[in-house]
Design a protein around this motif. Structure first.
Motif, short mmCIF file in Angstrom:
data_model
loop_
_atom_site.label_atom_id
_atom_site.label_comp_id
_atom_site.label_asym_id
_atom_site.label_seq_id
_atom_site.Cartn_x
_atom_site.Cartn_y
_atom_site.Cartn_z
N ALA A 150 -13.52 -0.67 -8.74
CA ALA A 150 -12.56 0.28 -8.18
C ALA A 150 -12.98 0.73 -6.78
O ALA A 150 -12.14 0.88 -5.89
N GLY A 151 -14.26 0.96 -6.59
CA GLY A 151 -14.75 1.39 -5.28
C GLY A 151 -14.53 0.34 -4.22
O GLY A 151 -14.14 0.66 -3.08
N LEU A 152 -14.77 -0.92 -4.56
CA LEU A 152 -14.58 -2.00 -3.60
C LEU A 152 -13.11 -2.10 -3.18
O LEU A 152 -12.79 -2.20 -1.98
N LEU A 153 -12.21 -2.03 -4.15
CA LEU A 153 -10.78 -2.11 -3.85
C LEU A 153 -10.30 -0.87 -3.09
O LEU A 153 -9.46 -0.96 -2.20
N GLY A 197 -12.05 1.01 -0.96
CA GLY A 197 -12.44 0.89 0.44
C GLY A 197 -11.71 -0.21 1.18
O GLY A 197 -11.37 -0.06 2.36
N LEU A 198 -11.42 -1.30 0.50
CA LEU A 198 -10.79 -2.45 1.13
C LEU A 198 -9.32 -2.20 1.43
O LEU A 198 -8.80 -2.59 2.49
N PHE A 199 -8.61 -1.53 0.51
CA PHE A 199 -7.16 -1.37 0.65
C PHE A 199 -6.71 0.07 0.91
O PHE A 199 -5.53 0.31 1.14
N GLY A 200 -7.63 1.04 0.85
CA GLY A 200 -7.24 2.41 1.09
C GLY A 200 -6.49 3.03 -0.07
O GLY A 200 -5.71 3.97 0.11
N VAL A 201 -6.73 2.52 -1.27
CA VAL A 201 -6.07 3.05 -2.47
C VAL A 201 -7.10 3.79 -3.30
O VAL A 201 -8.31 3.69 -3.08
N VAL A 254 1.27 6.32 -10.52
CA VAL A 254 0.60 5.44 -9.57
C VAL A 254 -0.04 6.27 -8.47
O VAL A 254 0.40 7.38 -8.17
N GLY A 255 -1.08 5.73 -7.86
CA GLY A 255 -1.75 6.44 -6.78
C GLY A 255 -0.95 6.39 -5.49
O GLY A 255 -0.08 5.54 -5.31
N GLY A 256 -1.25 7.31 -4.59
CA GLY A 256 -0.49 7.41 -3.36
C GLY A 256 -0.72 6.27 -2.39
O GLY A 256 0.16 5.94 -1.59
N GLY A 257 -1.89 5.64 -2.45
CA GLY A 257 -2.21 4.61 -1.47
C GLY A 257 -1.27 3.42 -1.51
O GLY A 257 -0.99 2.80 -0.48
N MET A 275 -5.73 11.72 2.35
CA MET A 275 -4.61 12.38 1.69
C MET A 275 -4.86 12.55 0.20
O MET A 275 -4.44 13.53 -0.42
N MET A 276 -5.56 11.58 -0.40
CA MET A 276 -5.76 11.59 -1.85
C MET A 276 -6.68 12.71 -2.32
O MET A 276 -6.56 13.17 -3.46
#
Length: 280
Positions: free
Chosen positions: A37-40, A42-46, A175-178, A203-204
């Motif tokens: 989850a951390g990798l995704l 940072g990579l996608f801003g989600v 769903v998350g805001g990203g 924002m999150m």
């Protein structure tokens, strides 16, 4: 003794689930989920909730509410590390992020109130359609790394509306805001991909804190799981953000499109299962 938040008794879900949630395998699973989850994030801003929630449910027997609440709590430290990582590259629009967060917090309250009145199946199919449009758009508009998010008398209110829409969607679907904010900032506001991701993560934070406080009151957070997932995620979020700076904007869009397709498929499957349940 009454069970604490996130700790279930055998009468609730069976002793086997408790053992999986608290045994060595569970700890290893929490850490693995956090790393991914951390990798995704940072990579996608989600926020990473689209990875955390289904894995908690499928691998560890969490129910949907407990999984969502635990995920939201884990997102707070994860997003904070992501913001710092993007801020190092001057890729965070601070004031616009606050405006987005203000709209999102209000929108989430509206979404949760509308939830009992709207068909979840229709909402999910609508969101799948929205993601399909976004995926196609990502191949038509390639963001410039030099583009910034300018705050004007026009963009300010529009950011508030975007935050409101994002919050309503989060309250209705979870769903998350990203997933909404990042493509919207790139496609509608002409923002660079890095600024869109960094701003989305900022924002999150207040949104996740607000949601977590409410979830704690209703005992919908497993604090141990949230801590393990969150700490593990923090170790890979900076790596994901660093990789985002190395990837060409076009290929960044391609990877983000693949991620959105994955989310759309998940949502479509939920919609199909929901329809079958009603007709059964």
């Amino acid at each position: 003794m009454l069970p604490g938040p996130g700790r279930r008794t055998g009468a609730d879900v069976g002793d086997g689930v408790v053992e999986r949630m608290r045994g060595p395998r569970a700890v290893a699973s929490f850490i693995g989920i956090g790393l991914a989850a951390g990798l995704l994030s940072g990579l996608f801003g989600v926020g990473g909730g689209t990875v955390i929630v289904p894995l908690l449910v499928l691998l560890l027997g969490f129910d949907q509410r407990l999984g969502a609440g635990t995920s939201l709590a884990a997102i707070v430290p994860t997003a904070a590390v992501g913001v710092i990582s993007y801020a190092v590259h001057d890729a965070v629009a601070w004031i616009p992020a606050i405006i987005l967060a203000a709209g999102s917090v209000v929108g989430a309250q509206i979404g949760t109130r509308l939830l009992p009145r709207i068909s979840q199946t229709a909402l999910r199919w609508g969101f799948v359609g929205f993601l399909a449009v976004v995926v196609v758009s990502l191949f038509l508009v390639i963001p410039s790394r030099g583009a910034v998010l300018e705050l004007t008398w026009v963009s300010g209110p529009l950011l508030l509306v975007l935050g409101l829409f994002t919050g309503v969607l989060a309250g209705l679907i979870g769903v998350g805001g990203g997933i909404v904010v990042v493509p919207a900032l790139m496609l509608a506001f002409g923002t660079s991909d890095l600024v869109a991701k960094g701003t989305s993560l900022l924002m999150m934070i207040p949104t996740a804190i607000s949601g977590t406080i409410g979830n704690l009151r209703h005992h919908n957070v497993d604090l141990l799981a949230a801590a393990l997932v969150g700490v593990a995620a923090c170790t890979t979020t900076a790596l994901g953000a660093w990789l985002a700076t190395l990837i060409d904007p076009f290929w960044g869009n391609v990877l983000f499109a693949v991620y959105l397709v994955f989310i759309a498929v998940q949502m479509a499957l939920k919609a199909i299962r929901g329809r079958r349940t009603r007709t059964a």
